[in-house]
Design a protein around this motif. Structure first.
Motif, short mmCIF file in Angstrom:
data_model
loop_
_atom_site.label_atom_id
_atom_site.label_comp_id
_atom_site.label_asym_id
_atom_site.label_seq_id
_atom_site.Cartn_x
_atom_site.Cartn_y
_atom_site.Cartn_z
N VAL A 257 -5.96 -4.07 5.07
CA VAL A 257 -6.29 -5.43 4.94
C VAL A 257 -7.63 -5.39 5.14
CG1 VAL A 257 -6.00 -7.59 5.27
CG2 VAL A 257 -3.98 -6.16 5.20
N THR A 258 -8.48 -5.63 4.04
CA THR A 258 -9.82 -5.82 4.38
C THR A 258 -10.72 -7.16 4.58
OG1 THR A 258 -10.52 -5.75 2.06
CG2 THR A 258 -10.60 -3.56 3.18
N ASP A 259 -9.94 -8.20 4.63
CA ASP A 259 -10.16 -9.38 4.78
C ASP A 259 -10.71 -9.69 6.12
OD1 ASP A 259 -10.68 -12.31 4.88
OD2 ASP A 259 -8.82 -12.86 4.00
N PRO A 260 -11.92 -10.20 6.43
CA PRO A 260 -12.20 -10.29 8.07
C PRO A 260 -11.84 -11.49 8.79
CG PRO A 260 -13.78 -10.68 6.31
CD PRO A 260 -13.05 -10.38 5.56
N THR B 282 -4.50 -9.21 10.42
CA THR B 282 -3.44 -8.31 10.08
C THR B 282 -4.22 -6.98 9.60
OG1 THR B 282 -1.98 -9.89 8.98
CG2 THR B 282 -1.42 -7.66 8.42
N PRO B 283 -3.98 -5.84 10.38
CA PRO B 283 -4.79 -4.55 10.13
C PRO B 283 -4.25 -3.89 8.96
CG PRO B 283 -3.19 -4.17 11.81
CD PRO B 283 -3.27 -5.60 11.56
N TYR B 284 -2.95 -4.06 8.39
CA TYR B 284 -2.38 -3.10 7.64
C TYR B 284 -1.07 -3.88 6.91
CZ TYR B 284 0.28 -0.60 10.89
OH TYR B 284 1.27 -0.16 11.63
N LEU B 285 -0.62 -3.62 5.74
CA LEU B 285 0.48 -3.94 5.18
C LEU B 285 1.34 -2.59 5.40
CD1 LEU B 285 -0.56 -5.87 2.14
CD2 LEU B 285 -0.30 -6.55 4.40
N TYR B 286 2.84 -2.55 5.58
CA TYR B 286 3.62 -1.53 5.60
C TYR B 286 4.77 -1.97 4.83
CZ TYR B 286 7.24 1.91 6.97
OH TYR B 286 8.05 3.00 6.67
N LEU B 287 4.94 -1.31 3.48
CA LEU B 287 5.76 -1.86 2.47
C LEU B 287 7.01 -0.68 2.18
CD1 LEU B 287 3.22 -3.74 0.05
CD2 LEU B 287 4.42 -4.55 1.81
#
Length: 151
Positions: free
Chosen positions: A116-119, A123-128
């Protein structure tokens, strides 16, 4: 466009049958009719619960990644990493970050990890969990490129 429903495997449908039999045997002490009603009700409730657990979907549509209840613009997403069985296990256990968004289904061994690049988003990342991580990564990249061209 990408659309995947994370349905439960066929073998898991033995659980509602077992639940129905269990309830039926317990209520059979009160008579045949209560036992039969409990058998049907127990199996039906367990089947509804299992069906709702497996009804979650992952979609890439109209510039959004829709994963369960989450709706994230593809512009807010960074690199996607395909995870095989071993890597997926590590990312949902030892490497996991408590701040990450995890759409996890234990019966699906592979996954996709998306930064996730939104400052403004903590949330650092999505695990799907996904059966086709390569196809999901490609759909996200295509949607991201389309969004860049459009805007």
């Amino acid at each position: 466009m990408y659309d995947e429903r994370l349905t439960a495997p066929l073998t898991w449908w033995l659980f509602p049958a077992g639940s129905g039999v269990s309830f039926g045997l317990i209520f059979y002490l009160f008579g045949t009719v209560p036992g039969l009603l409990a058998l049907v009700a127990g199996a039906a409730v367990a089947a509804v619960l299992l069906s709702s657990y497996g009804a979650v979907r992952i979609r890439v549509v109209q510039g959004l990644l829709v994963a369960g209840d989450a709706r994230i613009p593809v512009e807010a997403l960074g690199a996607a990493e395909e995870l095989d069985r071993a890597e997926a296990f590590l990312w949902r256990t030892r490497k996991a970050d408590a701040r990450a968004f995890m759409l996890l289904r234990s019966y699906i061994p592979t996954a996709l990890r998306v930064e996730v690049t939104d400052p403004d988003d903590p949330t650092p990342y999505l695990y799907l969990s996904t059966r086709t991580p390569g196809a999901l990564a490609a759909a996200l990249e295509t949607a991201r490129q389309d969004a860049l061209r459009a805007g």
